[in-house]
Design an enzyme around this catalytic site. Sequence first.
Site: not given
Length: 546
Positions: A105-108, A124, A167-168, A228, A283
Amino acid sequence: MLLDTLLELAGGINNVTRILAPQGQVVLALKHPPHAPHLPDDVSLQSVLGEWQLSVQRTAEVSDQQLAAIGKAIAERQKRATLPYQTALDCPYRPQWHISPPQGLLNDPNGFIYHQEEYHLFYQWHPFACEHKDKYWVHLKSLDLVHWQWQSVALTPSDWFDSHGVFSGHAVSHQQDLWLFYTGNTRLGTERQRQTMQCAARMNANGEFEKLGPVIRCLPEGVTEHIRDPKVIYTQGKWQMLLGAQTLAHQGRLAVYHSDDLLHWHFDKLYGDELGDYGYMWECPDWFELQGEAFFVFGPQGIASANPHHTIEHQNRIFRATQNAQGEIALLQGWPLDEGFDFYAPQTAQTADGRRVLCGWMGLPDETQHPSCDQGWIHQLTALRELEWREGKIYQHPLRELDTLQSEPHTLLLSDTVTELKTKSFDLQVTLPWGCELRLMQNAQYCVTLTLDAENRLLRLDRSATQIRQGDTIRELKLDSPTVELRILADQSSLEIFINQGEHVMTSRIFTPLDATGISLHGASVDAKLYYMAPASAPFNLEVNV
């Protein structure tokens, strides 16, 4: 107790999966329960949510450096464990010129920056499954913003301050150094109590990132553990850190700190009260200047939409902002950056020639059930976009360097006769009248439709006749233009629709079968300009595994 003694009781470093340091303790999470028949009285062993944990009170003999040494050993093992997942799996939905993960999984997007004549971009990543868990950072580099090369797994969830996810955050280019700032996420005890700290890392001469540990350990007053995604800028002679935050009243706000040296930070205040109840959490903040104006980008969660088709609570916003001589921030006027289905957590960077370029996550936090999961991966990043502030509006344009991937232009007559493009990777430019319907990625059963509703002056994007498994299926956009000018970037399983010269954008994942490459227009007959898009270099460590 000495840390070496605790490691021996744990069965050695290879049996340790995490290290935690809650409330004056040292906790080692283990693969297997220890073999020692009797533990000392000051050592406890318990199963926490199926994970064996060995804990002891931390004494002065246990230094941060010793904890860091355990973290480095865990990090090396974690990086080795990702190697089989750095090979890209073949899949008909995989983009040709967007960034996607090889597996998992890829996110930010994170740490997007120009540093020493190269562009750096991180994202991420959870390598082992299509789920949000224990996030890593992948590091990519590029010379032209089009062709990205895999560099490394830069950061792993290996230390006591980030054991459940790196986290980001953002990057800072300072003097000769590339710094990373991120939120370390840990979960403690049977209730999985969240603990967050703001952390830093710095790139060494070998291109590896060395963690510097937490630079902000404690919460500011009035804020929950949901704080965050640090964005660090230099302004008014000092460093500022902007963080998305949630107040104890469950309202989203912007938390701001300042520093003289990037290591020691002091809390200023929370901003955003002028927006009132504007979501329960903010966020992924970003801050930049464009044509003399300041802008604040963030992801407000929990804003209700006036459109009944829009049911997703994760939103995107850009606000024009000001900052006075005392550093006080005011948020003035805001808009969505994207009106499509799949856009979140954007970051911007300034190019070598001064353009402001944006990259976003083409996904949402709750979406983990796409068809690509059947082939072991999910999500991608958006195309890079140039931002322009003009006539009181933000305009977005596809990165001009993407033109290097274009074929020669082809004139295409759009009508109700289906034209087979034989590809899903193209750049379509057309102006449409109201009262027509454009169908894309089409075969006899599937397609996505773009309807120009003349009566209501609505542009309606409908993906209900696709293979989508999760998420909304209709987006609507109110327009007042006499015609609708479109530039549509397509890439296997995505559409990015730039409307009226980029005044609006609709970004969406679109899943249809491999043979669904038709296009047709109903209710009008119009000439369009079509460019086929060549592949960019694959942003993976290894060749695609077919």
